[in-house]
Design a protein around this motif. Structure first.
Motif, short mmCIF file in Angstrom:
data_model
loop_
_atom_site.label_atom_id
_atom_site.label_comp_id
_atom_site.label_asym_id
_atom_site.label_seq_id
_atom_site.Cartn_x
_atom_site.Cartn_y
_atom_site.Cartn_z
N GLY A 34 7.00 -70.15 57.59
CA GLY A 34 7.61 -71.79 57.86
C GLY A 34 7.43 -72.36 59.66
N GLN A 36 10.06 -78.72 51.61
CA GLN A 36 10.09 -77.23 52.65
C GLN A 36 9.45 -78.06 53.75
OE1 GLN A 36 11.17 -73.88 52.33
NE2 GLN A 36 11.62 -74.65 50.06
N VAL A 72 13.54 -74.54 60.67
CA VAL A 72 13.36 -74.64 58.88
C VAL A 72 14.43 -74.27 57.83
CG1 VAL A 72 11.70 -72.78 57.44
CG2 VAL A 72 10.91 -73.73 59.80
#
Length: 276
Positions: free
Chosen positions: A271, A236, A219
């Motif tokens: 995440g 992301q 991540v």
């Protein structure tokens, strides 16, 4: 004339052996042609020296025999030239066949690679991932090992395509693929499932904490801005994690569990999330 014997080379490869035989045949042909020329010269000298004094039947017979030998040597030279030519043609044909076989083999390898890898990123595709996952599960069952399947999805990737176009989007996916492979061990597999979705097979997962550490590392690495022609683009990543045998015992069950967990991670903006 005592010429050295021709020794075969059985240890050579077929094409090398033919080339060796051709070289020896050409050498012998030169020797035979030289012998024919020398015999012709000797016969001419003998005829000039004997001349009209060659009334002796023995001398005449010797000249006839010598000329006959000359004709035989010349005939042998002509036949050897044909053999040499045939060898040259055989070598050319074998070289051509070898080149064609190498080309076909290369094309087959390229076709096999294309059938099992994603064209954009070069990562293993869905088919190859499933094959490796099935193989990994078989090993895990046999040796009572653990493994993890991670389902990865980029957050807001559609906005990148809408804002900058698909070429930039493709560049982002390629960058993400490169970064994912940075954390891949030899026994692991990163695959592009399609679109902005990826699958990660982690073999020998010892415990949840080690898997969690890897997920967080991925991540962090993915969210580093991508340096592209249009400037910096930040994406992301959401990851769902499923462990064998805790969250599933088949490939389908593990992927489904990881997929569901990924949506939880995307919803919670955490995440990564483990399957329930």
């Amino acid at each position: 004339m005592n010429n050295p014997p021709i020794q075969p080379s059985p240890s050579l490869a077929p094409s090398e052996s033919l080339s060796s035989v051709l070289g020896q045949a050409e050498h012998v042909q030169v020797l035979v042609e030289q012998s024919a020329l020398e015999l012709s010269t000797v016969n001419s000298v003998l005829e000039q020296e004997v001349g009209v004094q060659a009334n002796s039947p023995e001398v005449q017979q010797a000249l006839v025999q010598s000329q006959a030998v000359e004709e035989k040597v010349q005939d042998a030279s002509d036949k050897l030239a044909l053999v040499t030519q045939a060898l040259e043609e055989e070598i050319r044909e074998r070289h051509a066949m070898g080149a064609e076989l190498a080309l076909v083999t290369q094309q087959e390898q390229l076709a096999r690679h294309a059938a099992l890898h994603d064209a954009l990123t070069g990562l293993p595709n869905r088919t190859l991932f499933h094959d490796r996952l099935e193989h990994g599960l078989a090993q895990a069952r046999r040796h009572e090992l653990a493994l993890a399947v991670m389902f990865l999805d980029l957050d807001g990737f559609k906005q990148v395509n809408d804002t900058y176009g698909h070429d930039v989007g493709d560049a982002v996916l390629q960058t993400v693929a490169e970064r994912l492979t940075e954390n891949t061990r030899d026994d692991d597999t990163v695959s592009r499932l399609g679109g902005d979705e990826f699958l990660y097979l982690l073999m020998g997962a010892t415990d949840e904490q080690s898997v969690a550490n890897l997920a967080q590392k991925i991540v962090n690495r993915i969210q580093v801005p991508c340096q592209l022609s249009v400037g910096e683009i930040r994406v992301q990543l959401s990851i769902g994690v499923a462990l064998f045998p805790k969250h599933g015992e088949t490939a389908e069950a593990l992927i489904k569990a990881a997929d569901t967990a990924m949506y939880l991670a995307k919803r919670d903006r955490s995440g990564y999330t483990f399957a329930k």
